[in-house]
Motif scaffolding. Structure first.
Motif, PDB file in Angstrom:
ATOM      1  N   LEU A 242       0.831  -1.202   0.000  1.00 33.96           N
ATOM      2  CA  LEU A 242       0.000   0.000   0.000  1.00 33.96           C
ATOM      3  C   LEU A 242       0.868   1.254   0.000  1.00 33.96           C
ATOM      4  O   LEU A 242       2.028   1.217   0.411  1.00 33.96           O
ATOM      5  CB  LEU A 242      -0.894   0.015   1.251  1.00 33.96           C
ATOM      6  CG  LEU A 242      -1.984  -1.056   1.342  1.00 33.96           C
ATOM      7  CD1 LEU A 242      -2.678  -0.990   2.695  1.00 33.96           C
ATOM      8  CD2 LEU A 242      -2.998  -0.882   0.216  1.00 33.96           C
ATOM      9  N   PRO A 243       0.311   2.393  -0.439  1.00 34.41           N
ATOM     10  CA  PRO A 243       1.052   3.654  -0.354  1.00 34.41           C
ATOM     11  C   PRO A 243       1.408   3.976   1.097  1.00 34.41           C
ATOM     12  O   PRO A 243       0.676   3.634   2.033  1.00 34.41           O
ATOM     13  CB  PRO A 243       0.062   4.677  -0.922  1.00 34.41           C
ATOM     14  CG  PRO A 243      -0.837   3.878  -1.812  1.00 34.41           C
ATOM     15  CD  PRO A 243      -0.986   2.554  -1.137  1.00 34.41           C
ATOM     16  N   ALA A 244       2.519   4.662   1.294  1.00 34.73           N
ATOM     17  CA  ALA A 244       3.052   4.915   2.635  1.00 34.73           C
ATOM     18  C   ALA A 244       2.104   5.711   3.518  1.00 34.73           C
ATOM     19  O   ALA A 244       2.205   5.650   4.749  1.00 34.73           O
ATOM     20  CB  ALA A 244       4.392   5.635   2.530  1.00 34.73           C
ATOM     21  N   SER A 245       1.163   6.438   2.933  1.00 34.90           N
ATOM     22  CA  SER A 245       0.247   7.243   3.740  1.00 34.90           C
ATOM     23  C   SER A 245      -0.630   6.390   4.640  1.00 34.90           C
ATOM     24  O   SER A 245      -1.200   6.904   5.612  1.00 34.90           O
ATOM     25  CB  SER A 245      -0.636   8.116   2.842  1.00 34.90           C
ATOM     26  OG  SER A 245      -1.326   7.330   1.896  1.00 34.90           O
ATOM     27  N   VAL A 246      -0.735   5.083   4.371  1.00 34.54           N
ATOM     28  CA  VAL A 246      -1.530   4.214   5.249  1.00 34.54           C
ATOM     29  C   VAL A 246      -0.968   4.204   6.662  1.00 34.54           C
ATOM     30  O   VAL A 246      -1.668   3.878   7.625  1.00 34.54           O
ATOM     31  CB  VAL A 246      -1.597   2.778   4.671  1.00 34.54           C
ATOM     32  CG1 VAL A 246      -0.256   2.073   4.841  1.00 34.54           C
ATOM     33  CG2 VAL A 246      -2.706   1.971   5.346  1.00 34.54           C
ATOM     34  N   GLN A 247       0.285   4.602   6.811  1.00 34.92           N
ATOM     35  CA  GLN A 247       0.928   4.571   8.128  1.00 34.92           C
ATOM     36  C   GLN A 247       0.339   5.585   9.106  1.00 34.92           C
ATOM     37  O   GLN A 247       0.588   5.494  10.313  1.00 34.92           O
ATOM     38  CB  GLN A 247       2.434   4.829   7.980  1.00 34.92           C
ATOM     39  CG  GLN A 247       3.143   3.750   7.185  1.00 34.92           C
ATOM     40  CD  GLN A 247       4.571   4.134   6.823  1.00 34.92           C
ATOM     41  OE1 GLN A 247       5.519   3.475   7.211  1.00 34.92           O
ATOM     42  NE2 GLN A 247       4.724   5.225   6.088  1.00 34.92           N
ATOM     43  N   VAL A 248      -0.429   6.556   8.610  1.00 31.23           N
ATOM     44  CA  VAL A 248      -1.013   7.532   9.530  1.00 31.23           C
ATOM     45  C   VAL A 248      -2.156   6.919  10.338  1.00 31.23           C
ATOM     46  O   VAL A 248      -2.588   7.488  11.346  1.00 31.23           O
ATOM     47  CB  VAL A 248      -1.524   8.783   8.784  1.00 31.23           C
ATOM     48  CG1 VAL A 248      -0.414   9.400   7.959  1.00 31.23           C
ATOM     49  CG2 VAL A 248      -2.741   8.477   7.915  1.00 31.23           C
ATOM     50  N   VAL A 249      -2.670   5.758   9.895  1.00 30.74           N
ATOM     51  CA  VAL A 249      -3.764   5.090  10.598  1.00 30.74           C
ATOM     52  C   VAL A 249      -3.175   4.019  11.505  1.00 30.74           C
ATOM     53  O   VAL A 249      -2.400   3.174  11.057  1.00 30.74           O
ATOM     54  CB  VAL A 249      -4.756   4.462   9.600  1.00 30.74           C
ATOM     55  CG1 VAL A 249      -5.903   3.792  10.351  1.00 30.74           C
ATOM     56  CG2 VAL A 249      -5.290   5.522   8.647  1.00 30.74           C
ATOM     57  N   GLN A 250      -3.549   4.056  12.753  1.00 36.19           N
ATOM     58  CA  GLN A 250      -3.048   3.083  13.718  1.00 36.19           C
ATOM     59  C   GLN A 250      -4.058   1.952  13.883  1.00 36.19           C
ATOM     60  O   GLN A 250      -5.181   2.168  14.326  1.00 36.19           O
ATOM     61  CB  GLN A 250      -2.796   3.769  15.067  1.00 36.19           C
ATOM     62  CG  GLN A 250      -1.752   4.871  15.013  1.00 36.19           C
ATOM     63  CD  GLN A 250      -0.381   4.340  14.620  1.00 36.19           C
ATOM     64  OE1 GLN A 250       0.079   3.320  15.120  1.00 36.19           O
ATOM     65  NE2 GLN A 250       0.278   5.048  13.701  1.00 36.19           N
ATOM     66  N   PHE A 251      -3.645   0.750  13.483  1.00 39.67           N
ATOM     67  CA  PHE A 251      -4.474  -0.436  13.645  1.00 39.67           C
ATOM     68  C   PHE A 251      -3.830  -1.365  14.668  1.00 39.67           C
ATOM     69  O   PHE A 251      -2.607  -1.574  14.630  1.00 39.67           O
ATOM     70  CB  PHE A 251      -4.594  -1.203  12.326  1.00 39.67           C
ATOM     71  CG  PHE A 251      -5.649  -0.701  11.391  1.00 39.67           C
ATOM     72  CD1 PHE A 251      -6.933  -1.214  11.422  1.00 39.67           C
ATOM     73  CD2 PHE A 251      -5.359   0.293  10.472  1.00 39.67           C
ATOM     74  CE1 PHE A 251      -7.900  -0.765  10.549  1.00 39.67           C
ATOM     75  CE2 PHE A 251      -6.316   0.765   9.603  1.00 39.67           C
ATOM     76  CZ  PHE A 251      -7.599   0.233   9.638  1.00 39.67           C
ATOM     77  N   PRO A 252      -4.623  -1.954  15.555  1.00 40.87           N
ATOM     78  CA  PRO A 252      -4.053  -3.013  16.399  1.00 40.87           C
ATOM     79  C   PRO A 252      -3.608  -4.183  15.516  1.00 40.87           C
ATOM     80  O   PRO A 252      -4.258  -4.490  14.506  1.00 40.87           O
ATOM     81  CB  PRO A 252      -5.230  -3.431  17.300  1.00 40.87           C
ATOM     82  CG  PRO A 252      -6.203  -2.298  17.232  1.00 40.87           C
ATOM     83  CD  PRO A 252      -6.035  -1.699  15.861  1.00 40.87           C
TER      84      PRO A 252
END
Length: 309
Positions: A242-252
């Motif tokens: 996935l694009p790196a911007s997914v890192q702004v979302v914190q998932f357990p």
């Protein structure tokens, strides 16, 4: 009757003296008297009674004075409104965007643009790339934020955002503690991805990345939204690129890692009608272009080794 004559008449009606009214208007008295006579002639009414000692409003003059104030106020309001619209301070702008684009800095630019212009209505609508191009041509949106593709004539575009791909894994995956992922290590993994008809550019980039590592990804699960992909990965349905911007979302139970030889980055392009003239739309396009950003993979967080005291 014209607006200048009304302004001159209002000045005389309020001063009840031609000399003071002329001084207030910064003109000489003859053109003031001439314009008042012209106004009376156009209306066929006597508006002022003049004598050597005083100037007074006639009954008709009192009515015209009240109405002239309304007309001049409406004129000022119209001029102010036109000026705000011309400066991009009032109006509306309809934005189509990919859901994933709202995880990038572009979302902040749009939010700040609206906050700085409280009289501008900013409307955001989630659409895929094909839907945005169609909506733009149908005048249903003013700006689109899409994955790059060939666009039809009459539509302009420019690069707004670039970001590298990252590998998204369950937190307990054997590769989760790696500093970076060599894609060859994912050869036997199940992948979660968008359907190709929904996001062909993203789909083809993921397949091309895997092909460069010598394998075709086993795409087991296909969903429409990037956050749904992340959710399925967190639930151990597979891995994803996935694009790196997914890192702004914190998932357990979810981690992301950089990719060794990540290849061509993911891009987001802005699109708009080539003949666009709305000052509001052009102002937002300028703001988006000025903030063009690049997102890269964040380094993995290292776990501290605990030692006995």
């Amino acid at each position: 009757m014209d607006l200048r004559q009304l302004r001159y008449f209002v000045a005389v009606a309020e001063e009840l003296h031609f000399g003071r009214a002329a001084a207030r208007l910064a003109i000489t008295q003859p053109p003031l008297s001439f314009n008042i006579r012209q106004l009376e002639a156009s209306l066929g009414l006597e508006l002022l009674r003049r004598s050597t000692r005083e100037v007074a409003l006639t009954p008709a003059g009192k009515v015209i004075y009240v109405e002239a104030l309304k007309i001049l106020a409406l004129t000022r309001d119209a001029e102010n409104l036109a000026g705000r619209v011309a400066r991009g301070e009032q109006g509306s702008v309809r934005i189509g965007c990919l859901g994933s684009s709202l995880l990038t800095g572009l979302a902040g630019v749009i939010r700040e643009f609206g906050a700085a212009r409280p009289e501008v209505e900013v409307v955001v609508q989630e659409l895929n790339t094909f839907e945005q191009i169609d909506a733009l041509q149908r005048n249903q949106i003013d700006i689109g934020i899409i994955h790059p593709r060939v666009i039809p004539s009459g539509v302009s575009s420019r690069l707004l955002h670039t970001e590298s791909f990252v590998c998204v894994l369950p937190a307990d995956h054997p590769l989760a503690n790696s500093d970076a992922i060599d894609l060859r290590q994912l050869r036997d993994e199940d992948f979660v991805l968008f359907p190709r008809h929904f996001a062909p550019e993203h789909y083809d980039q993921v397949v091309a990345l895997c092909a460069s590592a010598g394998f075709t990804p086993n795409i087991r699960h296909k969903v429409r939204h990037m956050l749904t992909i992340a959710t399925l990965v967190a639930q151990k349905f597979g891995v994803a690129l996935l694009p790196a911007s997914v890192q702004v979302v914190q998932f357990p139970n979810l981690v992301s890692r950089p990719i060794v030889r990540a290849g061509k980055p993911s891009e987001l392009h802005g699109i708009w009608r080539s003949d666009e003239q709305s000052p509001v739309v052009l102002a937002l396009l300028a703001a988006l272009a000025a903030s063009a950003t690049t997102a890269t993979a964040a380094p993995p967080k290292r776990r501290r080794n605990r030692t006995a005291a």
